[in-house]
Design an enzyme around this catalytic site. Structure first.
Site, PDB file in Angstrom:
ATOM      1  CD  GLN A  11      -3.150   0.652   2.160  1.00  0.00           C
ATOM      2  OE1 GLN A  11      -3.147  -0.597   2.625  1.00  0.00           O
ATOM      3  NE2 GLN A  11      -4.095   1.530   2.332  1.00  0.00           N
ATOM      4  CB  SER A  91       2.747  -4.645   4.080  1.00  0.00           C
ATOM      5  OG  SER A  91       1.568  -4.440   4.975  1.00  0.00           O
ATOM      6  CG  LEU A  92      -1.728  -5.257  -0.489  1.00  0.00           C
ATOM      7  CD1 LEU A  92      -2.733  -6.253  -0.283  1.00  0.00           C
ATOM      8  CD2 LEU A  92      -1.772  -3.999  -1.368  1.00  0.00           C
ATOM      9  NE  ARG A 116      -3.575  -7.661   5.165  1.00  0.00           N
ATOM     10  CZ  ARG A 116      -2.669  -6.457   4.879  1.00  0.00           C
ATOM     11  NH1 ARG A 116      -3.021  -5.861   4.009  1.00  0.00           N
ATOM     12  NH2 ARG A 116      -1.499  -6.535   5.610  1.00  0.00           N
ATOM     13  CG  HIS A 200       2.442  -4.013   9.369  1.00  0.00           C
ATOM     14  ND1 HIS A 200       2.533  -5.069   9.342  1.00  0.00           N
ATOM     15  CD2 HIS A 200       2.234  -3.232   8.297  1.00  0.00           C
ATOM     16  CE1 HIS A 200       2.216  -5.443   8.027  1.00  0.00           C
ATOM     17  NE2 HIS A 200       1.918  -4.174   7.285  1.00  0.00           N
ATOM     18  CD  GLN A 249       1.264  -8.839   6.311  1.00  0.00           C
ATOM     19  OE1 GLN A 249       0.124  -8.499   6.384  1.00  0.00           O
ATOM     20  NE2 GLN A 249       1.875  -9.264   5.140  1.00  0.00           N
TER      21      GLN A 249
END
Length: 313
Positions: A11, A91-92, A116, A200, A249
């Site tokens: 992202q 991440s994503l 999500r 996170h 995560q």
């Protein structure tokens, strides 16, 4: 045969217009985009191509848009006979890596990251959480400054991107206070990020619990090639472990620097950023300046990369 590591952006890399050139050039990309629109029940494609940017930037839209774009490009490379020996995502981007590795089906992944994104948006009150990039301090130096912040002013390490670039995440008040202390501790710059939540960080644990319930309904399979997990920076292939780490995560730091270091140690011939932008390619150069990198995001870069593969093979 070239040894390739594919990395997929997360992202923040979204931009209105991304994917349009690939959509126009490749029938397989158009088909995948059209199928994703049908699966989601709204035209993500129109949002990607026409905006508005404010709507595309919303987490629930940005996440499926970035994944769809990356996966479509990866499928084109696959049709060209080009596959990675290992994958990872920021991440994503880990979800795109899992699709590329065969652990998730593309349309199931698009729907999953849309959900999500919604859960992440809803996990903490809008405007109350934030993130900031800290430049010029080590992980240990930052950790020593933010340790002891309680839940009221929660601040955690979020992204360990490369030497001298680490992101913190938490409550808005906590991150602002920590930013001042980090500047006093010698940070070259502390830059607030334009994000909608404390991703996170420990504040995402409520979202992770809801997400775990939905993830149990998804068909996660054994990966065909190793995916280096954000949480551990270690290769993973087993379906049950993939699921466990995807839940963790959400509230754990992204250990991307360690992942890139692992790729370098594996003697890959190139690290290939598959998707929009060049953020990850920049991080690679901070970790290993002379590592061969490619960014594949449009027909021209697909052609340049495939030409290199064929010339070098």
């Amino acid at each position: 045969m070239k040894r390739l590591a594919f990395v997929f952006p997360g992202q923040g890399s979204q931009e209105v217009g991304m994917g349009k050139a690939m959509y126009d050039a490749y029938p397989s990309v158009k088909q995948l985009f059209d199928d994703a629109d049908e699966a989601l029940g709204y035209s993500l494609t129109t949002l990607m191509f026409e905006g508005p940017a404010e709507e595309l930037t919303k987490t629930e839209n940005a996440q499926p848009a970035l994944l769809l774009n990356s996966v479509a490009i990866q499928e084109v490379l696959k049709q060209e006979g080009i596959s990675p020996q290992m994958t990872a995502g920021h991440s994503l981007g880990e979800y795109s890596a899992l699709v590329a590795s065969g652990a998730l089906e593309p349309l199931e992944a698009v729907k999953l990251v849309h959900l999500r994104g919604k859960l992440m948006e809803e996990a903490y009150p809008t405007g109350k959480g934030t993130m900031a990039a800290v430049l010029g301090l080590s992980q240990e130096e930052i950790a020593s400054v933010i340790e002891g912040y309680d839940n009221e002013l929660a601040v955690d390490l979020a992204n360990i991107n490369c030497p001298g670039q680490i992101v913190i995440s938490g409550t808005k008040a906590g991150v602002e206070q920590a930013s001042e202390k980090l500047s006093e501790a010698g940070a070259k710059r502390v830059l607030p990020l334009n994000v909608s939540g404390p991703f996170h960080s420990r504040l995402m644990k409520p979202a992770s619990e809801d997400f775990a319930n939905h993830l149990s309904d998804v068909n996660v399979k054994q990966a065909d090639v190793p995916v280096y997990a954000n949480v551990t920076a270690e290769p993973v292939e087993e379906a049950a472990l993939i699921e466990k780490l995807l839940v963790e995560q959400l509230y754990s730091p992204v250990r991307f620097q360690e992942i890139l270091e692992a790729f370098v140690e594996k003697d890959v011939d190139a690290i290939v950023e598959v998707g929009h932008g060049k953020v990850l390619s920049g991080l690679v150069r901070k970790v290993k300046r002379r590592m061969k990198t490619f960014n594949v995001q449009d027909p021209e870069s697909v052609d340049a990369f495939t030409k290199w593969i064929k010339e070098e093979s």
